[in-house]
Design an enzyme around this catalytic site. Structure first.
Site, PDB file in Angstrom:
ATOM      1  CG  ASN A   1       3.216   9.502 -16.015  1.00 11.23           C
ATOM      2  OD1 ASN A   1       3.075   8.795 -15.031  1.00 11.23           O
ATOM      3  ND2 ASN A   1       4.338   9.521 -16.719  1.00 11.23           N
TER       4      ASN A   1
ATOM      5  CB  SER B   1       9.044   0.539 -18.879  1.00 11.91           C
ATOM      6  OG  SER B   1       8.938   1.833 -19.414  1.00 11.91           O
TER       7      SER B   1
ATOM      8  CG  ASN C   1       3.602   6.712 -22.900  1.00 14.84           C
ATOM      9  OD1 ASN C   1       4.373   6.201 -23.721  1.00 14.84           O
ATOM     10  ND2 ASN C   1       3.981   7.678 -22.101  1.00 14.84           N
TER      11      ASN C   1
ATOM     12  CE  LYS D   1       9.619  -1.188 -14.349  1.00 15.88           C
ATOM     13  NZ  LYS D   1       8.940  -2.168 -13.486  1.00 15.88           N
TER      14      LYS D   1
ATOM     15  CG  ASN E   1       1.744   5.052  -5.629  1.00 17.53           C
ATOM     16  OD1 ASN E   1       1.255   6.058  -5.121  1.00 17.53           O
ATOM     17  ND2 ASN E   1       1.940   4.923  -6.934  1.00 17.53           N
TER      18      ASN E   1
ATOM     19  CG  LEU F   1      -2.002  -1.172   1.141  1.00 19.11           C
ATOM     20  CD1 LEU F   1      -2.966  -1.104   2.323  1.00 19.11           C
ATOM     21  CD2 LEU F   1      -2.806  -1.185  -0.173  1.00 19.11           C
TER      22      LEU F   1
ATOM     23  CE1 TYR G   1       9.918   2.391 -13.047  1.00 20.11           C
ATOM     24  CE2 TYR G   1      10.174   3.633 -15.084  1.00 20.11           C
ATOM     25  CZ  TYR G   1       9.516   2.667 -14.345  1.00 20.11           C
ATOM     26  OH  TYR G   1       8.474   1.969 -14.908  1.00 20.11           O
TER      27      TYR G   1
ATOM     28  CE  LYS H   1       3.102   4.987 -11.066  1.00 15.74           C
ATOM     29  NZ  LYS H   1       1.866   4.919 -11.813  1.00 15.74           N
TER      30      LYS H   1
HETATM   31  P1  NAD Z   1       1.491   1.841  -9.066  1.00 14.84           P
HETATM   32  O1  NAD Z   1       2.436   2.612  -8.216  1.00 14.84           O
HETATM   33  O2  NAD Z   1       0.105   2.335  -9.191  1.00 14.84           O
HETATM   34  O3  NAD Z   1       1.444   0.313  -8.550  1.00 14.84           O
HETATM   35  C1  NAD Z   1       2.544  -0.319  -7.965  1.00 14.84           C
HETATM   36  C2  NAD Z   1       2.055  -0.976  -6.671  1.00 14.84           C
HETATM   37  O4  NAD Z   1       3.156  -1.650  -6.064  1.00 14.84           O
HETATM   38  C3  NAD Z   1       1.520   0.029  -5.653  1.00 14.84           C
HETATM   39  O5  NAD Z   1       0.207  -0.357  -5.272  1.00 14.84           O
HETATM   40  C4  NAD Z   1       2.491  -0.079  -4.487  1.00 14.84           C
HETATM   41  O6  NAD Z   1       1.857   0.111  -3.226  1.00 14.84           O
HETATM   42  C5  NAD Z   1       3.047  -1.481  -4.649  1.00 14.84           C
HETATM   43  N1  NAD Z   1       4.387  -1.685  -4.090  1.00 14.84           N
HETATM   44  C6  NAD Z   1       5.488  -0.911  -4.249  1.00 14.84           C
HETATM   45  N2  NAD Z   1       6.528  -1.432  -3.584  1.00 14.84           N
HETATM   46  C7  NAD Z   1       6.089  -2.587  -2.998  1.00 14.84           C
HETATM   47  C8  NAD Z   1       6.707  -3.576  -2.182  1.00 14.84           C
HETATM   48  N3  NAD Z   1       7.986  -3.481  -1.821  1.00 14.84           N
HETATM   49  N4  NAD Z   1       5.959  -4.610  -1.745  1.00 14.84           N
HETATM   50  C9  NAD Z   1       4.656  -4.709  -2.086  1.00 14.84           C
HETATM   51  N5  NAD Z   1       4.022  -3.803  -2.862  1.00 14.84           N
HETATM   52  C10 NAD Z   1       4.728  -2.760  -3.316  1.00 14.84           C
HETATM   53  O7  NAD Z   1       2.171   1.684 -10.492  1.00 14.84           O
HETATM   54  P2  NAD Z   1       1.552   1.203 -11.884  1.00 14.84           P
HETATM   55  O8  NAD Z   1       1.435   2.389 -12.760  1.00 14.84           O
HETATM   56  O9  NAD Z   1       0.358   0.360 -11.656  1.00 14.84           O
HETATM   57  O10 NAD Z   1       2.761   0.342 -12.427  1.00 14.84           O
HETATM   58  C11 NAD Z   1       2.832  -1.054 -12.230  1.00 14.84           C
HETATM   59  C12 NAD Z   1       4.139  -1.573 -12.805  1.00 14.84           C
HETATM   60  O11 NAD Z   1       4.211  -1.243 -14.184  1.00 14.84           O
HETATM   61  C13 NAD Z   1       5.391  -0.960 -12.168  1.00 14.84           C
HETATM   62  O12 NAD Z   1       6.373  -1.962 -12.071  1.00 14.84           O
HETATM   63  C14 NAD Z   1       5.809   0.101 -13.159  1.00 14.84           C
HETATM   64  O13 NAD Z   1       7.194   0.367 -13.102  1.00 14.84           O
HETATM   65  C15 NAD Z   1       5.418  -0.553 -14.470  1.00 14.84           C
HETATM   66  N6  NAD Z   1       5.186   0.411 -15.552  1.00 14.84           N
HETATM   67  C16 NAD Z   1       4.267   1.418 -15.347  1.00 14.84           C
HETATM   68  C17 NAD Z   1       4.062   2.358 -16.349  1.00 14.84           C
HETATM   69  C18 NAD Z   1       3.077   3.485 -16.147  1.00 14.84           C
HETATM   70  O14 NAD Z   1       3.094   4.432 -16.926  1.00 14.84           O
HETATM   71  N7  NAD Z   1       2.176   3.441 -15.172  1.00 14.84           N
HETATM   72  C19 NAD Z   1       4.776   2.268 -17.553  1.00 14.84           C
HETATM   73  C20 NAD Z   1       5.676   1.214 -17.735  1.00 14.84           C
HETATM   74  C21 NAD Z   1       5.869   0.293 -16.710  1.00 14.84           C
HETATM   75  C1  UD1 Z   2       7.453   8.923 -18.557  1.00 12.79           C
HETATM   76  C2  UD1 Z   2       8.780   8.454 -17.975  1.00 12.79           C
HETATM   77  C3  UD1 Z   2       9.061   7.032 -18.440  1.00 12.79           C
HETATM   78  C4  UD1 Z   2       7.883   6.096 -18.138  1.00 12.79           C
HETATM   79  C5  UD1 Z   2       6.627   6.690 -18.809  1.00 12.79           C
HETATM   80  C6  UD1 Z   2       5.385   5.874 -18.547  1.00 12.79           C
HETATM   81  C7  UD1 Z   2      10.180  10.502 -17.804  1.00 12.79           C
HETATM   82  C8  UD1 Z   2      11.408  11.202 -18.308  1.00 12.79           C
HETATM   83  N1  UD1 Z   2       9.858   9.339 -18.421  1.00 12.79           N
HETATM   84  O1  UD1 Z   2       7.633   8.984 -19.923  1.00 12.79           O
HETATM   85  O2  UD1 Z   2      10.217   6.528 -17.788  1.00 12.79           O
HETATM   86  O3  UD1 Z   2       8.139   4.791 -18.648  1.00 12.79           O
HETATM   87  O4  UD1 Z   2       6.419   8.006 -18.264  1.00 12.79           O
HETATM   88  O5  UD1 Z   2       5.068   5.938 -17.188  1.00 12.79           O
HETATM   89  O6  UD1 Z   2       9.544  10.925 -16.867  1.00 12.79           O
HETATM   90  N2  UD1 Z   2       4.136  16.292 -20.487  1.00 12.79           N
HETATM   91  C9  UD1 Z   2       3.825  17.629 -20.511  1.00 12.79           C
HETATM   92  N3  UD1 Z   2       3.303  18.179 -19.373  1.00 12.79           N
HETATM   93  C10 UD1 Z   2       3.082  17.461 -18.238  1.00 12.79           C
HETATM   94  C11 UD1 Z   2       3.396  16.069 -18.237  1.00 12.79           C
HETATM   95  C12 UD1 Z   2       3.938  15.525 -19.389  1.00 12.79           C
HETATM   96  O7  UD1 Z   2       4.013  18.304 -21.507  1.00 12.79           O
HETATM   97  O8  UD1 Z   2       2.620  18.020 -17.227  1.00 12.79           O
HETATM   98  C13 UD1 Z   2       4.719  15.713 -21.709  1.00 12.79           C
HETATM   99  C14 UD1 Z   2       6.072  15.062 -21.473  1.00 12.79           C
HETATM  100  O9  UD1 Z   2       7.109  15.982 -21.473  1.00 12.79           O
HETATM  101  C15 UD1 Z   2       6.100  14.084 -22.644  1.00 12.79           C
HETATM  102  C16 UD1 Z   2       4.618  13.663 -22.807  1.00 12.79           C
HETATM  103  O10 UD1 Z   2       3.851  14.695 -22.169  1.00 12.79           O
HETATM  104  O11 UD1 Z   2       6.510  14.746 -23.792  1.00 12.79           O
HETATM  105  C17 UD1 Z   2       4.304  12.344 -22.153  1.00 12.79           C
HETATM  106  O12 UD1 Z   2       4.786  12.387 -20.813  1.00 12.79           O
HETATM  107  P1  UD1 Z   2       4.593  11.209 -19.761  1.00 12.79           P
HETATM  108  O13 UD1 Z   2       3.153  10.916 -19.617  1.00 12.79           O
HETATM  109  O14 UD1 Z   2       5.352  11.583 -18.536  1.00 12.79           O
HETATM  110  O15 UD1 Z   2       5.255   9.920 -20.454  1.00 12.79           O
HETATM  111  P2  UD1 Z   2       6.760   9.661 -21.015  1.00 12.79           P
HETATM  112  O16 UD1 Z   2       7.416  10.920 -21.377  1.00 12.79           O
HETATM  113  O17 UD1 Z   2       6.644   8.656 -22.090  1.00 12.79           O
END
Ligand code: NAD
Ligand code: UD1
Length: 339
Positions: A199, A124, A179, A153, A35, A33, A149, A84
């Site tokens: 994001n 990712s 994304n 990965k 996040n 929990l 980060y 993340k």
């Molecule tokens: P999130 O933070 O919403 O979910 C991650 C969950 O892991 C959270 O609920 C957190 O409480 C739990 N957690 C963290 N550390 C822990 C630990 N030590 N033990 C048990 N639980 C733990 O993130 P998400 O967006 O759902 O991402 C899930 C996975 O996908 C992550 O590995 C992230 O790096 C990867 N990923 C996410 C994105 C994205 O844009 N959201 C993109 C590429 C990869």
């Molecule tokens: C980010 C992470 C990447 C991760 C991915 C998905 C960075 C440098 N990279 O990438 O590691 O895998 O998210 O979780 O953080 N943007 C704006 N204004 C904002 C927010 C974003 O203009 O307030 C722009 C960003 O600069 C980018 C685009 O929107 O050009 C997308 O951003 P974001 O959603 O953070 O994704 P990634 O850049 O792909």
């Protein structure tokens, strides 16, 4: 299958819990929990007219993992748990390495000891760094990431390669997400970032509901048609279905497999803003700021391998993503309630 979801109380995990139940699997979540939200787990079950079992435990604690596995047996693990936030990882690299690497190694050791042989791992598109070409397919080179980060990965992908080499009966799917964005169409579960969203989509939805004043576009002088960065935004329910498809693939004992999950279409920041306005009728005020460190101009996938081998493709459009994200944010303007 009886599936353990680590990090299943978080954004992608909760949506995957719903889709796994919809596909007839049993789901247990383990999450510390940090996040995530218990409410998300409960709602994820309810959306599929089912129940998701929940264990609050930390994967850094080996005893905690063993306790979780005592609730099994499990046929497969989908591993989402981890940290993340890119900026935070630059400020606190050791915390990121410790949590993301150690928790995964603890988990895999326990899987090996317990005879659980199927693992789906959240990787990712960040592993491609500044890609050698677009669209990005799985044969593109992976590069050292620009931040801790991203490096976790990359390291974990390598560690899992070594594990499969040493244990040929292990089956591992590395899913490289582009994304993830949007929310379940019900608006009951969605993305609930703590603090200021990093994001794009969560920032836009918070501006749309008045929680933030104005969006800053991070640079409009990139070498793209409108000067803003291009990304492949993938609806989170489509991504969740990708995990169900990957699990079914692992049941055929393929060893190590790697798939890009994205739509194959790139959208610029300006295109996302316009799509949001079209989908919701809400105007998004923005100003142009400087570039964000580490951003690459263009990233989108060639999704054909996942389509050919998993029978999976993303179905939702950028307008769907915006509409559902808006619905979630409107119904839950401050995110999940305290449990
Ligand atoms: P999130 O933070 O919403 O979910 C991650 C969950 O892991 C959270 O609920 C957190 O409480 C739990 N957690 C963290 N550390 C822990 C630990 N030590 N033990 C048990 N639980 C733990 O993130 P998400 O967006 O759902 O991402 C899930 C996975 O996908 C992550 O590995 C992230 O790096 C990867 N990923 C996410 C994105 C994205 O844009 N959201 C993109 C590429 C990869
Ligand atoms: C980010 C992470 C990447 C991760 C991915 C998905 C960075 C440098 N990279 O990438 O590691 O895998 O998210 O979780 O953080 N943007 C704006 N204004 C904002 C927010 C974003 O203009 O307030 C722009 C960003 O600069 C980018 C685009 O929107 O050009 C997308 O951003 P974001 O959603 O953070 O994704 P990634 O850049 O792909």
């Amino acid at each position: 299958m009886r599936v353990l979801l680590t990090g299943g109380a978080g954004y992608i995990g909760s949506h995957t819990a719903t889709e796994l139940l919809n596909a007839g699997h049993d789901v247990t979540v383990v999450d510390n929990l940090a996040n995530g939200s218990r409410v998300a787990v409960r709602r994820a079950g309810r959306l599929a007219n089912g129940v998701v079992a929940f264990h609050e435990d930390d994967l850094l604690d080996t005893r905690g993992i063993e306790r979780t596995f005592e609730a099994g047996p499990f046929d497969a693990v989908v591993h989402f748990a981890g940290l993340k936030a890119v900026g935070e990882s630059v400020a606190e690299p050791l915390r990121y390495y410790r949590i993301n690497l150690t928790s995964t190694m603890n988990l895999v050791e326990t899987m090996l000891a317990q005879g659980v042989r199927h693992l789906v791992f959240s990787s990712s598109a960040t592993v491609y760094g500044d890609p050698e070409r677009v669209p990005i397919d799985e044969t593109c080179a992976v590069h050292d990431a620009s931040n801790p980060y991203g490096r976790t990965k990359l390291f974990l992908e390598r560690i899992l390669e070594d594990v499969v080499r040493a244990h040929p009966d292990m089956n591992v799917a590395r899913l490289r997400y582009f994304n993830p964005a949007g929310a379940h169409p019900s608006g009951d579960i969605g993305e609930d970032p703590s603090g200021i969203p990093n994001n794009l989509l969560p920032y836009v939805t918070q501006v749309a509901v008045g929680r933030r004043e104005i969006l800053t576009v991070n640079g409009d002088d990139y070498p793209t048609p409108d000067g803003t960065c291009i990304r492949d935004y993938l609806h989170v329910t489509d991504l969740a279905r990708g995990h169900v498809a990957a699990l079914e693939k692992l049941a055929t004992h393929p060893g190590l497999v790697t798939y890009n999950l994205g739509t194959g279409r790139g959208q610029s920041v300006y295109e996302v803003i316009r799509a949001y306005e079209r989908a919701t009728g809400v105007e998004i005020p923005f100003r142009v700021g400087p570039r964000r460190a580490g951003d690459i101009p263009t990233s989108y996938t060639d999704p054909s391998l996942a389509e050919a081998e998993l029978g999976w493709r993303a179905e939702k459009t950028i307008e769907d993503i915006c509409r559902y994200a808006h619905e979630w944010q409107t119904r839950n303007p401050t995110g999940y309630p305290e449990d």
